[in-house]
Design a protein around this motif. Structure first.
Motif, short mmCIF file in Angstrom:
data_model
loop_
_atom_site.label_atom_id
_atom_site.label_comp_id
_atom_site.label_asym_id
_atom_site.label_seq_id
_atom_site.Cartn_x
_atom_site.Cartn_y
_atom_site.Cartn_z
N PRO A 53 0.82 -1.22 0.00
CA PRO A 53 0.00 0.00 0.00
C PRO A 53 0.86 1.27 0.00
CG PRO A 53 -0.89 -1.58 1.54
CD PRO A 53 0.45 -2.12 1.10
N ALA A 54 1.93 1.28 0.79
CA ALA A 54 2.79 2.46 0.83
C ALA A 54 3.53 2.65 -0.50
CB ALA A 54 3.79 2.34 1.98
N ALA A 55 3.94 1.56 -1.12
CA ALA A 55 4.63 1.64 -2.41
C ALA A 55 3.70 2.18 -3.48
CB ALA A 55 5.17 0.27 -2.82
N ALA A 56 2.46 1.72 -3.49
CA ALA A 56 1.48 2.21 -4.46
C ALA A 56 1.24 3.70 -4.26
CB ALA A 56 0.16 1.44 -4.32
N LYS A 57 1.12 4.12 -3.02
CA LYS A 57 0.91 5.54 -2.73
C LYS A 57 2.13 6.36 -3.14
CE LYS A 57 -0.51 8.65 0.94
NZ LYS A 57 -0.95 8.77 2.33
N LEU A 58 3.32 5.82 -2.91
CA LEU A 58 4.56 6.52 -3.23
C LEU A 58 4.64 6.88 -4.72
CD1 LEU A 58 7.40 7.46 -2.24
CD2 LEU A 58 8.22 5.18 -2.88
N ILE A 59 4.20 5.97 -5.58
CA ILE A 59 4.28 6.25 -7.02
C ILE A 59 2.92 6.63 -7.60
CG2 ILE A 59 6.37 4.91 -7.37
CD1 ILE A 59 4.66 2.70 -8.59
N ASP A 60 1.98 6.93 -6.72
CA ASP A 60 0.68 7.48 -7.10
C ASP A 60 -0.11 6.55 -8.02
OD1 ASP A 60 -1.28 9.44 -6.90
OD2 ASP A 60 -0.59 10.49 -8.69
N LEU A 61 -0.18 5.27 -7.62
CA LEU A 61 -0.99 4.29 -8.34
C LEU A 61 -2.08 3.76 -7.42
CD1 LEU A 61 1.38 1.85 -10.30
CD2 LEU A 61 -0.23 3.49 -11.24
N PRO A 62 -3.26 3.52 -7.93
CA PRO A 62 -4.28 2.84 -7.12
C PRO A 62 -3.73 1.48 -6.67
CG PRO A 62 -5.27 3.72 -9.12
CD PRO A 62 -3.78 3.86 -9.27
N LEU A 63 -4.08 1.08 -5.47
CA LEU A 63 -3.57 -0.18 -4.92
C LEU A 63 -3.89 -1.36 -5.82
CD1 LEU A 63 -2.09 -1.57 -2.62
CD2 LEU A 63 -4.25 -1.67 -1.36
N SER A 64 -5.10 -1.42 -6.36
CA SER A 64 -5.48 -2.55 -7.22
C SER A 64 -4.61 -2.58 -8.49
CB SER A 64 -6.96 -2.49 -7.60
OG SER A 64 -7.25 -1.28 -8.29
N THR A 65 -4.28 -1.42 -9.02
CA THR A 65 -3.42 -1.34 -10.21
C THR A 65 -2.02 -1.81 -9.87
OG1 THR A 65 -4.70 0.51 -11.08
CG2 THR A 65 -2.48 0.21 -11.99
N PHE A 66 -1.53 -1.41 -8.70
CA PHE A 66 -0.19 -1.84 -8.28
C PHE A 66 -0.14 -3.35 -8.16
CE2 PHE A 66 3.52 -2.40 -5.66
CZ PHE A 66 4.35 -1.33 -5.98
N TYR A 67 -1.16 -3.95 -7.54
CA TYR A 67 -1.21 -5.42 -7.43
C TYR A 67 -1.29 -6.07 -8.81
CZ TYR A 67 -1.58 -5.93 -2.35
OH TYR A 67 -1.32 -5.95 -1.00
N ASP A 68 -2.09 -5.52 -9.71
CA ASP A 68 -2.19 -6.07 -11.07
C ASP A 68 -0.83 -6.03 -11.77
OD1 ASP A 68 -4.89 -6.56 -10.79
OD2 ASP A 68 -5.52 -4.75 -11.88
N LYS A 69 -0.13 -4.91 -11.64
CA LYS A 69 1.17 -4.78 -12.27
C LYS A 69 2.18 -5.75 -11.65
CE LYS A 69 0.69 -0.07 -13.96
NZ LYS A 69 0.83 -0.39 -15.37
N MET A 70 2.12 -5.92 -10.34
CA MET A 70 3.00 -6.89 -9.68
C MET A 70 2.79 -8.28 -10.27
SD MET A 70 2.92 -5.81 -5.64
CE MET A 70 3.83 -7.27 -5.15
N LYS A 71 1.51 -8.65 -10.40
CA LYS A 71 1.19 -9.97 -10.94
C LYS A 71 1.68 -10.11 -12.38
CE LYS A 71 -2.66 -13.07 -11.93
NZ LYS A 71 -4.10 -13.24 -11.94
N ASN A 72 1.41 -9.10 -13.22
CA ASN A 72 1.78 -9.16 -14.63
C ASN A 72 3.29 -9.12 -14.84
OD1 ASN A 72 -0.90 -9.28 -15.41
ND2 ASN A 72 -1.08 -7.07 -15.63
N LEU A 73 4.01 -8.49 -13.92
CA LEU A 73 5.46 -8.36 -14.06
C LEU A 73 6.22 -9.43 -13.28
CD1 LEU A 73 5.64 -4.47 -13.78
CD2 LEU A 73 6.01 -5.84 -15.84
N GLY A 74 5.49 -10.31 -12.59
CA GLY A 74 6.15 -11.40 -11.86
C GLY A 74 6.84 -10.96 -10.59
N ILE A 75 6.29 -9.95 -9.93
CA ILE A 75 6.85 -9.49 -8.67
C ILE A 75 6.04 -10.10 -7.54
CG2 ILE A 75 7.35 -7.49 -7.21
CD1 ILE A 75 7.45 -5.82 -9.81
N ALA A 76 6.69 -10.88 -6.72
CA ALA A 76 5.99 -11.55 -5.61
C ALA A 76 5.94 -10.64 -4.39
CB ALA A 76 6.71 -12.84 -5.26
N ALA A 77 4.78 -10.60 -3.76
CA ALA A 77 4.63 -9.85 -2.52
C ALA A 77 5.23 -10.69 -1.39
CB ALA A 77 3.17 -9.56 -2.23
N LYS A 78 5.95 -10.04 -0.53
CA LYS A 78 6.52 -10.75 0.62
C LYS A 78 5.42 -10.95 1.66
CE LYS A 78 11.13 -9.04 -0.13
NZ LYS A 78 12.23 -8.24 0.37
#
Length: 83
Positions: A53-78
């Motif tokens: 949530p803080a990372a999404a806010k930092l780069i001014d992206l909606p949280l759902s968009t940030f999660y979608d991009k993480m999934k599409n780019l293969g970034i795993a949430a810790k």
């Protein structure tokens, strides 16, 4: 320099433009948009110690968009990083 009405290559660029740094952009790897986006998300996650949530806010992206991009780019949430 040219003495006539036409230009020759040597009139515009030095004999070895790479040694002068004129073509540095062509010899430097530029990441694809996808790779640059992945690097941005990863940097935001590092900056926020893994808080999505803080990372999404930092780069001014909606949280759902940030999660979608993480999934599409293969970034795993810790684990426990979403709070």
């Amino acid at each position: 320099m040219s003495d006539g009405d036409s230009l020759e290559p040597g009139d515009v660029l030095p004999a070895n433009p790479i040694s002068m740094g004129f073509l540095a952009i062509r010899t430097t790897a530029i990441p694809s948009f996808k790779e640059a986006e992945k690097q941005l998300l990863q940097a935001a996650l590092r900056e926020t110690k893994g808080s999505v949530p803080a990372a999404a806010k930092l780069i001014d992206l909606p949280l759902s968009t940030f999660y979608d991009k993480m999934k599409n780019l293969g970034i795993a949430a810790k684990p426990n990083s979403s709070s």
